[in-house]
Write an enzyme that holds these catalytic residues in place. Sequence first.
Site, PDB file in Angstrom:
ATOM      1  N   CYS A 111       0.813  -1.225   0.000  1.00 44.59           N
ATOM      2  CA  CYS A 111       0.000   0.000   0.000  1.00 44.59           C
ATOM      3  C   CYS A 111       0.846   1.275   0.000  1.00 44.59           C
ATOM      4  O   CYS A 111       0.311   2.369  -0.196  1.00 44.59           O
ATOM      5  CB  CYS A 111      -0.949  -0.003   1.192  1.00 44.59           C
ATOM      6  SG  CYS A 111      -1.920  -1.503   1.260  1.00 44.59           S
ATOM      7  N   HIS A 247      -3.730   6.617   2.791  1.00 47.77           N
ATOM      8  CA  HIS A 247      -4.149   5.293   2.329  1.00 47.77           C
ATOM      9  C   HIS A 247      -5.496   4.927   2.953  1.00 47.77           C
ATOM     10  O   HIS A 247      -5.706   5.128   4.148  1.00 47.77           O
ATOM     11  CB  HIS A 247      -3.072   4.267   2.705  1.00 47.77           C
ATOM     12  CG  HIS A 247      -3.471   2.866   2.391  1.00 47.77           C
ATOM     13  ND1 HIS A 247      -3.952   2.511   1.150  1.00 47.77           N
ATOM     14  CD2 HIS A 247      -3.485   1.736   3.148  1.00 47.77           C
ATOM     15  CE1 HIS A 247      -4.230   1.222   1.164  1.00 47.77           C
ATOM     16  NE2 HIS A 247      -3.966   0.731   2.353  1.00 47.77           N
ATOM     17  N   ASN A 277     -10.123  -0.832   0.114  1.00 50.31           N
ATOM     18  CA  ASN A 277      -8.668  -0.657   0.157  1.00 50.31           C
ATOM     19  C   ASN A 277      -8.076  -1.102  -1.183  1.00 50.31           C
ATOM     20  O   ASN A 277      -8.095  -2.285  -1.499  1.00 50.31           O
ATOM     21  CB  ASN A 277      -8.129  -1.496   1.324  1.00 50.31           C
ATOM     22  CG  ASN A 277      -6.622  -1.465   1.448  1.00 50.31           C
ATOM     23  OD1 ASN A 277      -5.926  -1.021   0.542  1.00 50.31           O
ATOM     24  ND2 ASN A 277      -6.113  -1.958   2.558  1.00 50.31           N
TER      25      ASN A 277
HETATM   26  N1  ACO Z   1     -17.894 -10.105   9.038  1.00 48.29           N
HETATM   27  C1  ACO Z   1     -18.303 -10.480  10.240  1.00 48.29           C
HETATM   28  N2  ACO Z   1     -17.450 -10.805  11.230  1.00 48.29           N
HETATM   29  C2  ACO Z   1     -16.141 -10.750  10.971  1.00 48.29           C
HETATM   30  C3  ACO Z   1     -15.637 -10.364   9.710  1.00 48.29           C
HETATM   31  C4  ACO Z   1     -16.565 -10.029   8.719  1.00 48.29           C
HETATM   32  N3  ACO Z   1     -16.195  -9.642   7.485  1.00 48.29           N
HETATM   33  N4  ACO Z   1     -14.275 -10.383   9.758  1.00 48.29           N
HETATM   34  C5  ACO Z   1     -13.932 -10.779  10.996  1.00 48.29           C
HETATM   35  N5  ACO Z   1     -15.068 -10.998  11.735  1.00 48.29           N
HETATM   36  C6  ACO Z   1     -15.159 -11.416  13.119  1.00 48.29           C
HETATM   37  C7  ACO Z   1     -13.948 -12.208  13.577  1.00 48.29           C
HETATM   38  O1  ACO Z   1     -14.088 -13.560  13.244  1.00 48.29           O
HETATM   39  C8  ACO Z   1     -13.991 -11.972  15.070  1.00 48.29           C
HETATM   40  O2  ACO Z   1     -14.954 -12.854  15.633  1.00 48.29           O
HETATM   41  P1  ACO Z   1     -14.692 -13.551  17.065  1.00 48.29           P
HETATM   42  O3  ACO Z   1     -14.579 -12.413  18.046  1.00 48.29           O
HETATM   43  O4  ACO Z   1     -15.911 -14.399  17.236  1.00 48.29           O
HETATM   44  O5  ACO Z   1     -13.419 -14.300  16.898  1.00 48.29           O
HETATM   45  C9  ACO Z   1     -14.543 -10.562  15.195  1.00 48.29           C
HETATM   46  O6  ACO Z   1     -15.183 -10.262  13.949  1.00 48.29           O
HETATM   47  C10 ACO Z   1     -13.493  -9.512  15.483  1.00 48.29           C
HETATM   48  O7  ACO Z   1     -12.438  -9.648  14.540  1.00 48.29           O
HETATM   49  P2  ACO Z   1     -11.166  -8.728  14.607  1.00 48.29           P
HETATM   50  O8  ACO Z   1     -10.174  -9.153  13.551  1.00 48.29           O
HETATM   51  O9  ACO Z   1     -10.695  -8.635  16.015  1.00 48.29           O
HETATM   52  O10 ACO Z   1     -11.804  -7.315  14.179  1.00 48.29           O
HETATM   53  P3  ACO Z   1     -11.177  -5.885  14.287  1.00 48.29           P
HETATM   54  O11 ACO Z   1     -12.010  -5.031  15.109  1.00 48.29           O
HETATM   55  O12 ACO Z   1      -9.701  -5.922  14.567  1.00 48.29           O
HETATM   56  O13 ACO Z   1     -11.331  -5.350  12.790  1.00 48.29           O
HETATM   57  C11 ACO Z   1     -10.065  -5.053  10.758  1.00 48.29           C
HETATM   58  C12 ACO Z   1     -10.682  -6.048  11.731  1.00 48.29           C
HETATM   59  C13 ACO Z   1     -11.170  -4.226  10.142  1.00 48.29           C
HETATM   60  C14 ACO Z   1      -9.358  -5.837   9.649  1.00 48.29           C
HETATM   61  C15 ACO Z   1      -9.071  -4.112  11.475  1.00 48.29           C
HETATM   62  O14 ACO Z   1      -8.211  -4.871  12.298  1.00 48.29           O
HETATM   63  C16 ACO Z   1      -8.237  -3.291  10.519  1.00 48.29           C
HETATM   64  O15 ACO Z   1      -8.723  -2.438   9.806  1.00 48.29           O
HETATM   65  N6  ACO Z   1      -6.894  -3.488  10.483  1.00 48.29           N
HETATM   66  C17 ACO Z   1      -6.017  -2.741   9.604  1.00 48.29           C
HETATM   67  C18 ACO Z   1      -6.001  -3.301   8.227  1.00 48.29           C
HETATM   68  C19 ACO Z   1      -5.124  -2.435   7.333  1.00 48.29           C
HETATM   69  O16 ACO Z   1      -4.859  -1.285   7.633  1.00 48.29           O
HETATM   70  N7  ACO Z   1      -4.612  -2.925   6.237  1.00 48.29           N
HETATM   71  C20 ACO Z   1      -3.788  -2.020   5.447  1.00 48.29           C
HETATM   72  C21 ACO Z   1      -2.808  -2.649   4.758  1.00 48.29           C
HETATM   73  S1  ACO Z   1      -3.416  -3.507   3.397  1.00 48.29           S
HETATM   74  C22 ACO Z   1      -2.055  -3.871   2.413  1.00 48.29           C
HETATM   75  O17 ACO Z   1      -0.952  -3.517   2.648  1.00 48.29           O
HETATM   76  C23 ACO Z   1      -2.294  -4.754   1.175  1.00 48.29           C
END
Ligand code: ACO
Length: 320
Positions: A111, A247, A277
């Site tokens: 990214c 980003h 993204n």
């Molecule tokens: N729908 C429903 N539930 C989901 C989904 C979904 N799409 N995805 C995950 N869950 C569930 C998980 O299974 C978990 O359930 P559990 O508690 O029963 O185990 C729960 O939701 C919480 O999951 P987390 O991963 O803890 O969710 P979080 O609040 O951390 O959000 C997210 C996840 C949105 C990915 C966040 O961590 C984030 O934005 N991280 C940064 C990502 C990023 O910046 N990427 C940039 C780089 S990309 C690149 O370089 C190519």
Amino acid sequence: MSARIIGTGSCLPSLVVDNRKLEEIVDTTDEWIRSRTGIESRHIAVEETTTSMAIAAAQAALEDAGISAGQLDLILVGTISGDCVFPATACQVQSALGAERAVAFDISAACAGFLFGLGIVDAYMKAGRIRTALVIGAETLSKMMDWKDRSTCVLFGDGAGAAVLREEEQGILSILQASDGQKGDALICENRRVNNPYRENSNELDYTKMNGQEVYRFAVRTVPQSIEKALDEAGVGADEIKYFVLHQANIRILEAVAKRLGQPFEKFPTNLQKCGNISAGSVPVLLDEINRAGKLQRGDKIVLAGFGAGLTCGTAVLTW
Ligand code: ACO
């Protein structure tokens, strides 16, 4: 002299997939995706490819800049989803544009790929090696997702953005690039594994895996620090910045960065709601949107920042 952006362009696939459509293929909800990320829909390539979108974005940027492809000295494509392992996407763009004089190569910085490209242009111009350059961020991450893994496939979209840069009095004021390979496991997609007649069971391709919370922590800590350092080096105060074009991974990351910088969220344009993204494409696609909406005037100061797999982070302060 410095590198000034004189034109922008972008290209998005025609298919729009909203969160409700994803509910049909993975165990997710519109509510979960919106509340955790801000994303409502994304463009997904069907007929388009990384190369075709890179070419379309480049053509639009050249037209906006009012220069011909023959004037380009350098073409860089930030991508982690090129159509070929080789030749480079940048060489395919060079061929399609007829940019015969240009040197062309790809940058793998996820990214941060577009920002790393700007860093290379800045350095080449300062060294007197080039006068005009084209930097593209282009991705079809949809082909690298496990569409059964709800934790990743809902986050990304496809598309490409481009910028033409020329040596001028005012342009990039400061640019920083950083990498933290120790945290490489936080976001990874393996390429072909070792595969030859002397090795067994080696041919399976893997999909994108992400430790979302690790990447989240990295982003909210590293990005504001990097912006503050880049502003410092440029001798520009945060209050002087018109837009922080960051980003587009997650709206909560953008809100956290705005808060840490003590800046109003209105200065942080977003398109993640409609694009998700786009990895290296995020920053240039958003920049093109703002530019074409007439929101940028010559002399405005803006910040661009990209961060992602590597882990990598690139930040630039520039005069429009
Ligand atoms: N729908 C429903 N539930 C989901 C989904 C979904 N799409 N995805 C995950 N869950 C569930 C998980 O299974 C978990 O359930 P559990 O508690 O029963 O185990 C729960 O939701 C919480 O999951 P987390 O991963 O803890 O969710 P979080 O609040 O951390 O959000 C997210 C996840 C949105 C990915 C966040 O961590 C984030 O934005 N991280 C940064 C990502 C990023 O910046 N990427 C940039 C780089 S990309 C690149 O370089 C190519």
